[in-house]
Design an enzyme around this catalytic site. Sequence first.
Site, short mmCIF file in Angstrom:
data_model
loop_
_atom_site.label_atom_id
_atom_site.label_comp_id
_atom_site.label_asym_id
_atom_site.label_seq_id
_atom_site.Cartn_x
_atom_site.Cartn_y
_atom_site.Cartn_z
N GLU A 1 0.80 -1.24 0.00
CA GLU A 1 0.00 0.00 0.00
C GLU A 1 0.83 1.29 0.00
O GLU A 1 0.64 2.15 0.85
CB GLU A 1 -0.96 -0.01 1.19
N ASN B 1 2.22 -5.16 -3.16
CA ASN B 1 0.84 -5.54 -2.85
C ASN B 1 0.01 -4.29 -2.58
O ASN B 1 0.44 -3.40 -1.85
CB ASN B 1 0.86 -6.43 -1.59
N HIS C 1 -10.23 -6.65 -1.64
CA HIS C 1 -11.25 -6.50 -0.59
C HIS C 1 -12.46 -5.85 -1.26
O HIS C 1 -12.38 -4.72 -1.73
CB HIS C 1 -10.74 -5.62 0.55
N GLU D 1 -5.77 -11.09 -1.01
CA GLU D 1 -6.52 -10.92 0.25
C GLU D 1 -8.02 -10.83 -0.01
O GLU D 1 -8.71 -9.98 0.58
CB GLU D 1 -6.09 -9.63 0.97
N ASP E 1 -11.88 -10.78 0.02
CA ASP E 1 -13.10 -11.04 0.78
C ASP E 1 -14.22 -10.21 0.18
O ASP E 1 -13.96 -9.25 -0.55
CB ASP E 1 -12.94 -10.83 2.29
C1 XIL Z 1 -5.42 -6.50 8.58
C2 XIL Z 1 -5.61 -7.70 9.49
O1 XIL Z 1 -6.50 -8.58 8.88
C3 XIL Z 1 -6.14 -7.25 10.84
O2 XIL Z 1 -6.18 -8.34 11.75
C4 XIL Z 1 -5.29 -6.14 11.40
O3 XIL Z 1 -5.86 -5.65 12.60
C5 XIL Z 1 -5.14 -5.00 10.41
O4 XIL Z 1 -4.62 -5.52 9.19
N1 XIL Z 1 -4.58 -4.81 3.83
C6 XIL Z 1 -3.50 -5.58 4.21
C7 XIL Z 1 -3.61 -6.45 5.42
O5 XIL Z 1 -2.50 -5.63 3.50
O6 XIL Z 1 -2.38 -6.58 6.08
C8 XIL Z 1 -4.66 -5.96 6.37
O7 XIL Z 1 -4.80 -6.93 7.40
C9 XIL Z 1 -5.96 -5.73 5.64
C10 XIL Z 1 -5.80 -4.68 4.57
#
Ligand code: XIL
Length: 298
Positions: free
Chosen positions: A112, A153, A190, A220, A222
């Site tokens: 990020e 990422n 996400h 990641e 969801d």
């Molecule tokens: C999130 C985790 O899932 C949580 O448990 C934590 O509190 C905060 O981070 N982008 C990312 C991940 O790259 O590392 C993040 O994970 C979600 C968003």
Amino acid sequence: MPWRTFSEDARLQRLFRDNFDQLTPENELKWANTEPLPGVFTFDEADQLVSYATAHGKRIRGHTLVWGNQLPKWVRDGHWSRDSLLLFMREHIDREMSRYRGRINEWDVVNEAIAGNGGYEQNVFLRVIGPKYVEYAFRYAHAADPDAKLYYNDMGIGLPGHPATLGVLRMVADLKRKGVPIHGIGIQAHMSTRYHLSQSQVADTMRRVAELGLDVAITEMDVRINSPGTPAQRLEDQRRVYEGVARACRAQPRCTSFTTWGISDKHSWLGQSAVPLAFDSAYRAKPAWPTIVRALRE
Ligand code: XIL
């Protein structure tokens, strides 16, 4: 979910072992967890997790080395000179990657770095080192483990033509041009049933990544359910969103993996009520699950 939760839940472990071939530590490898104080290293949980995954023949994605969030306070609020922050960043990268060399072969080196408007995200690295911190991170990572696949990422990459997507592609093209060792881009994915990318949008963005000579991965995913309808309709909406992304990945030869951000709704970082994953809180497969498996196998 935290390693502890997973390690105390035999049913969840079984679900993981039977259905997944790769694991991403959700927090255990983040800087705040591995070096809470300068020179104080806490690798216990990460070590256990890596041993577990390796013992069961599962690949691990190393997440994540350089990110503006989940930093220990001493890094985030330190009074840094450019050189001293670079030195600690290098040491951090080197420690983690050397410790797991040969067991973690793929890393999210930088996470990020690009903001929604396509410019650089504000963080301590940008403030002290400048945009070049990204390049340094990849060079240090390659030196620490020359065999590892190195990824950038991001959450914003995905929507074709969006400033965030263009910003990521621009930065990465620039790194490639300079000969910086970078091998792939992670699309976090996400999403929600209201806001999501279609199969063709993901395919389009993936093609652009591939054209840069890079691999791409869904890292990641969801899908929070936030649309109206009957319970069955809502699950169907979710299933379709997963299907589009999984199919786009399958169709792109350079898409190397597909990861959901958690296993069961019970432990999602978004909270149980978001029901964003492919297994419900009782660990039963939701409609999305067989669709994902089929899409990836086809
Ligand atoms: C999130 C985790 O899932 C949580 O448990 C934590 O509190 C905060 O981070 N982008 C990312 C991940 O790259 O590392 C993040 O994970 C979600 C968003």
